[in-house]
Enzyme design. Structure first.
Site, PDB file in Angstrom:
ATOM      1  N   CYS A   1     111.846  28.987 138.496  1.00 33.40           N
ATOM      2  CA  CYS A   1     110.545  29.636 138.378  1.00 33.40           C
ATOM      3  C   CYS A   1     109.405  28.610 138.451  1.00 33.40           C
ATOM      4  CB  CYS A   1     110.475  30.365 137.036  1.00 33.40           C
ATOM      5  SG  CYS A   1     110.598  29.252 135.634  1.00 33.40           S
TER       6      CYS A   1
ATOM      7  N   HIS B   1     104.861  24.122 141.706  1.00 28.10           N
ATOM      8  CA  HIS B   1     104.433  22.818 142.233  1.00 28.10           C
ATOM      9  C   HIS B   1     102.951  22.883 142.613  1.00 28.10           C
ATOM     10  CE1 HIS B   1     108.803  22.810 143.906  1.00 28.10           C
ATOM     11  NE2 HIS B   1     108.805  22.271 142.703  1.00 28.10           N
TER      12      HIS B   1
END
Lengths: 513, 510
Positions: free
Chosen positions: B84, B217
């Site tokens: 996730c 990210h």
């Protein structure tokens, strides 16, 4: 250059080579903007003080290095103990990746769990569609006999109704109407993994028992083991003892085969576990015994509600707890404890007597799940050891009271301190201010071993950095031997390490101990 | 024995082999036939067989075309291997920054399961001036969900300031409930940063955001842009050879095995993102002359930002295996001109005998072995040539959380006929492995044990299976040794009980 094809150095020796040492020293000096060494070493020393300990123990909000996990992990472990059961966790998918990795890292085994993969839109509209599609896909692809549904905190926060969703999914044909889909709400912000275990087992029992008439079968016993990283060794050992006693029993939830499948060329997604028919029949048992009280509080209440007699233990191991377990089983099953088991008991006592001098008066810090800590403290006192710190991050005030009662029952417990709700950073302070000889816990304790120099014995889930310990039992008298040996090995290895300096301390480096 | 890769004789060409397109297409059709209709339709877009370069259009680096749909939602109930956004932010980008405390903000589990699991090596006194292998959490309880957690978060930050005074900053890694209950962690961050004169970075990486680690990210990159850059007056004297290494998380020491090479060719690595990094290394990044990106997927965002705002160019490089190391070193050197280029040639020449020794040792044991990969980030393509340097062949590869640009780049690496699988499900992976029976599978811990049960050698390619480093020349020797010990282990020959084998029974019977 340090590396070579002939003798390949991996990370541990490689970065000790001078080229790397120098490179890292220069990196620190030129680019890291570190605190001055003196400031760092002063702070390090300060963390060992009583003053720091008081600040540390006074924390009200921050949790550092807790020894507990969240509810759904317990639910997933519980579901793994039933025949051909796929765990289905409703909510965000990343959680499931975490549970699977966590279990695989401990057991060194596959862990198969699916998610309903809810994302932002499901957060807004609810996860019904994910449940409907997800159950259909799981049913078709993984051919389970049962799908056990639990929840991540996302689904709990938005308030998804599992019962309603599952009914909807059945109406839409995701799974056949009569297919078993037990469920448990397992909010991560309540309790810990032991409560998730409790809820899931209760969910499974309710699924099969609700509305069914009970015909009590005298002297039959259900056994619920609880969340146990040593289930592989423990369940098998207990079954051996119960078979020796010729008791009629049924394990409710048994992951011993699921987490110990053979390597013979075939991947078994499902193996072992309590058979669905046996779960159904278990309603008729006269007794349900829980081996871990704090793992089964709701489940045992439910067993009592349906009319069963129920009692519980605290992860029975060592001498007296095993005695008690066997005597209770003997009493309720009207089966005698056979001579063979008495001899096993005698062999454990024999071993304890042989080694007693090495164990007497040793001080211990014990941490872990509440039932485990209770059990270990009791066993340590049987060896003449002193449980100095008993800590359970998921321990309640009821647990604290029970611990204090146990410790008060033996002279070896009189200096003990009980720490409910505290974490391993708190334990770090305690190990500096009130040091002990040995630390008993799981792999996370290795950081305490590094910082405080207290040797760690790994006896509880999760054990990531040692292999195969969980394949051997801790329960029963045989398990007692294993416990004893693990502790003794740590003591002897440590003594050898301290005395092996040639010409300095090796006068004590004795051949026979 | 087959010939060494041609590059050792000065001709930069990679290994030649073919994959069986027809068979791979049939495997795809077979697995799809097992899904319910709707799921089959969705999954079909994620599976393909690499076609010839002719289909790939203009890109001169391309040797095949392997386009699949990617970076879209996983199908519920199919056992995706993905994680996730929290895993992408806390686990990947922020977690390795060593002198900050990263709070897993929410319930206990996320931080617990990710505690110390990515092997981001660092040097420091843990708990005193560095904090990577610790689990800091606000351990949400029901009352925090009901009444909100901002007050608790404030207290958490105060307690960190008191107990961990040498921490150089705090990041707030949001778990699912934070975004759902409407907490204002940005306000808390601003208030507490001011109060404690420190950096406090709120990161909205709740696990339900996006479809995988990938959005985490991106969110983490954006948080660096918004909450770290241009916040302090930096005392730092830039130099002409200053580079940042971006997207090397120092797993098993990878970044160190890379840094030693970059320094050897004359560059100054002023920041390593984010393995073994301090906050100072992140703050000063905009002063460098070049950003070197290893993991494009997780950190291209901030590199593009630095290009736009600070005019710092970026280039991708690959330090897996000698073929790519040489190409990358030369490519990097070109940016700095003849002096660095000369040094680079000296460095390459220095390591050639070592590379030959490694290849000589392992080629006979590994050449022709077929490998399937399923990993994340950059590795599904970057490690391919490292295997080929040892004579091994890649039959299938795929990404957990890749995007279209990853698959486009994969075309620079894989041969025609290679099986391509995006966000593969455990079911598909098992069937593909069963069908292909490769000699080695490289994937994660969740895949390791099922594959080994099937009698197929396996290496974890996220954690390096507790080994490493694999980057750089030093890492290549370890990589080669590890693949050899996996494939040529005697245990694979012991799977069948001899009494199930007639010949063995006959031998005993005499």
């Amino acid at each position: 250059m340090p590396q070579s094809a002939e003798k390949t150095l991996d990370h541990a020796p490689l970065f000790c080579e001078p080229e790397y040492r120098q490179m890292l020293a220069e990196k620190k000096l030129n680019f890291e903007c570190p605190h001055p060494d003196q400031v760092v070493s002063d702070q390090r020393e300060f963390t060992k003080t009583w003053e720091y300990r008081e600040q540390n123990l006074a924390r009200q909000a921050l949790v550092v290095n807790p020894a507990k996990a969240c509810q759904p992990l317990g639910a997933v472990f519980a579901a793994a103990g039933f025949e051909r059961t796929m765990s289905f966790v409703h909510g965000s998918q990343g959680c499931v990746a975490y549970y699977r990795s966590h279990l695989s890292r401990h057991f060194k085994e596959p862990s198969s769990v699916v998610s309903s993969s809810m994302t932002e839109d499901a957060a807004v509209f609810g996860g019904l569609k994910n449940m409907v599609d997800g159950l259909a896909n799981t049913y078709k692809l993984y051919n389970p006999k049962m799908i056990a549904v639990s929840t991540t905190c996302m689904a709990e926060v938005i308030g998804d109704d599992l019962h309603g969703f599952i009914e909807n999914a059945k109406s839409e044909g995701s799974v056949p109407r009569d297919f078993d889909v037990p469920f448990a709400h397992t909010p991560a912000f309540v309790g810990s993994h032991v409560d998730g275990y409790d809820s899931m087992v209760k969910g499974v029992l309710e699924n099969f028992w609700k509305g069914t008439a009970r015909n009590e079968a005298t002297a039959t016993i259900n056994i619920i083991p609880g969340f146990d990283g040593f289930c592989v060794g423990n369940n098998r050992e207990l079954k051996r003892l119960l078979d020796l006693m010729q008791v009629t029993y049924m394990f409710i939830q048994d992951a011993s085969d699921q987490f110990d499948t053979p390597s013979d060329g075939k991947f078994r997604m499902y193996d072992g576990g309590t058979k669905i028919n046996d779960v159904k029949a278990a309603l008729n048992a006269e007794w349900t015994l829980s081996l871990q009280y704090y793992n089964t509080r709701k489940t045992l209440d439910y067993c009592r509600d349906v009319g069963q007699a129920a009692t519980s233990f605290h992860y029975p191991l060592g001498v007296e707890a095993t005695d008690e377990l066997l005597m209770v089983i003997s009493e309720i099953s009207s089966r005698e404890i056979p001579e063979a088991i008495r001899l096993e008991r005698g062999r454990l006592i024999d071993a304890m007597a042989d080694s007693q001098a090495w164990l007497y008066g040793k001080k211990y810090a014990i941490y872990g799940d509440p039932d485990f800590v209770y059990a270990m403290a009791r066993f340590i006192m049987e060896t003449g050891g002193e449980p100095t710190h008993c800590l359970a991050t998921n321990g309640t005030s009821a647990w604290e009271d029970e611990m204090k009662e146990l410790l008060a029952s033996s002279p070896f417990g009189k200096n003990a301190q009980v720490w409910p709700g505290k974490d391993l950073w708190a334990l770090r302070s305690l190990l500096f201010t009130e040091p002990v000889d040995l630390l008993i816990g799981n792999s996370y304790g290795k950081y305490l071993e590094r910082d405080t120099g207290t040797p760690l014995v790994r006896l509880m889930f999760p054990i990531f950095d040692r292999h195969h310990h969980h394949r051997f039992p801790l329960m029963g008298y045989q398990g007692g031997l294993r416990l004893l040996t693990a502790i003794l090995d740590k003591i002897f290895d440590n003594l050898d390490r301290e005395t092996m300096h040639a010409g300095v301390t090796d006068y004590s480096y004795d051949l026979t101990r | 024995m087959r010939l060494h890769p041609d590059f050792l004789r000065g001709r930069a060409m990679s290994l030649k082999y073919d994959n069986d397109s027809g068979f791979h297409a049939k495997l795809i059709a077979d697995v799809l036939s097992q899904y319910p209709g709707k799921a089959a339709k969705r999954r079909s877009k994620h599976l393909s067989v690499a076609t010839s370069e002719k289909d790939a259009g203009e890109d001169p680096n391309t040797i095949s075309e392997c386009e699949v749909k990617s970076n879209i939602k996983s199908v519920p109930g199919v056992m995706t291997i993905r994680g996730c956004a929290y895993a992408g932010s806390k686990g990947v980008v922020w977690g390795p920054i060593k002198d900050m405390v990263h709070i897993s903000h929410g319930p206990v589990g996320c931080g617990q399961y990710s505690w110390s699991q990515r092997r981001n090596y660092y040097v420091g006194l843990t708990g005193i001036d560095t904090f990577v292998t610790m689990q800091f959490t606000s351990d949400f309880q029901e009352k925090d969900i009901v009444f909100g957690g901002d007050k608790k978060l404030e207290k958490v930050i105060d307690e960190i300031a008191e107990l961990f005074p040498l921490s150089n900053g705090i990041s707030l890694q949001s778990e699912c409930p934070i975004g759902l209950i409407g907490d204002d962690i940005e306000a808390v961050a601003r208030k507490k940063a001011k109060e404690h004169t420190t950096t406090v970075v709120p990161v909205r990486c709740e696990g339900f955001r996006g479809v995988s680690q990938s959005l985490g990210h991106h969110i983490a990159n954006d948080a660096i842009r918004d909450w770290v850059f241009d916040k302090k007056d930096l005392k730092f004297e830039p130099g002409p050879y200053d580079v940042n290494v971006i997207g090397d998380y120092n797993i098993g020491g990878d970044a160190w095995a890379s840094r030693i090479l970059l320094e050897e060719i004359g560059l100054r690595v002023v920041g390593n993102w984010s393995g073994d990094a301090t906050l100072a290394e992140v703050e000063r990044a905009p002063r460098a002359t070049l950003n070197l990106i290893h993991c494009y997927r997780s950190m291209n965002y901030i590199s593009r930002h630095m290009e736009e705002k600070y005019a710092i160019p970026w280039m991708e490089y690959n330090f897996f295996g000698p073929f790519q190391i040489e190409a990358s070193l030369r490519n990097i050197a070109k940016h700095f001109g003849p002096e660095i280029e000369d040094r680079t040639e000296t460095v390459i020449a220095k390591y050639r005998p070592f590379v030959s020794a490694v290849v000589d040792k392992y080629w006979p044991r590994l050449s022709g072995k077929r490998v399937m990969l399923y990993i994340g980030g950059l590795r599904p393509r970057h490690v391919i040539t490292a295997y080929e340097d040892l004579g091994m062949e890649i039959v299938g590869t795929g990404y957990e959380f890749g995007h279209g640009d990853d698959y486009q780049r994969t075309g620079h690496y894989v041969k025609e006929g290679t099986l391509i699988y995006d966000d593969v499900t455990s079911y598909e992976l098992e069937k593909f492995i069963e069908g292909i029976r490769p000699d080695l599978v490289g994937s994660g811990v969740k895949e390791k044990y099922p594959v080994q049960k099937m009698g197929i050698p396996f290496r974890q390619m996220h954690s390096w299976d507790y080994s490493g480093p694999y980057h750089g020349y030093d890492g290549f020797a370890i990589f080669a040794r590890d693949m050899d010990m996996a494939i040529n282990n005697p245990v694979w020959g012991l799977y069948d009980a001899p009494w199930q084998n007639d010949r063995a029974l006959a031998a005993v019977a005499g």
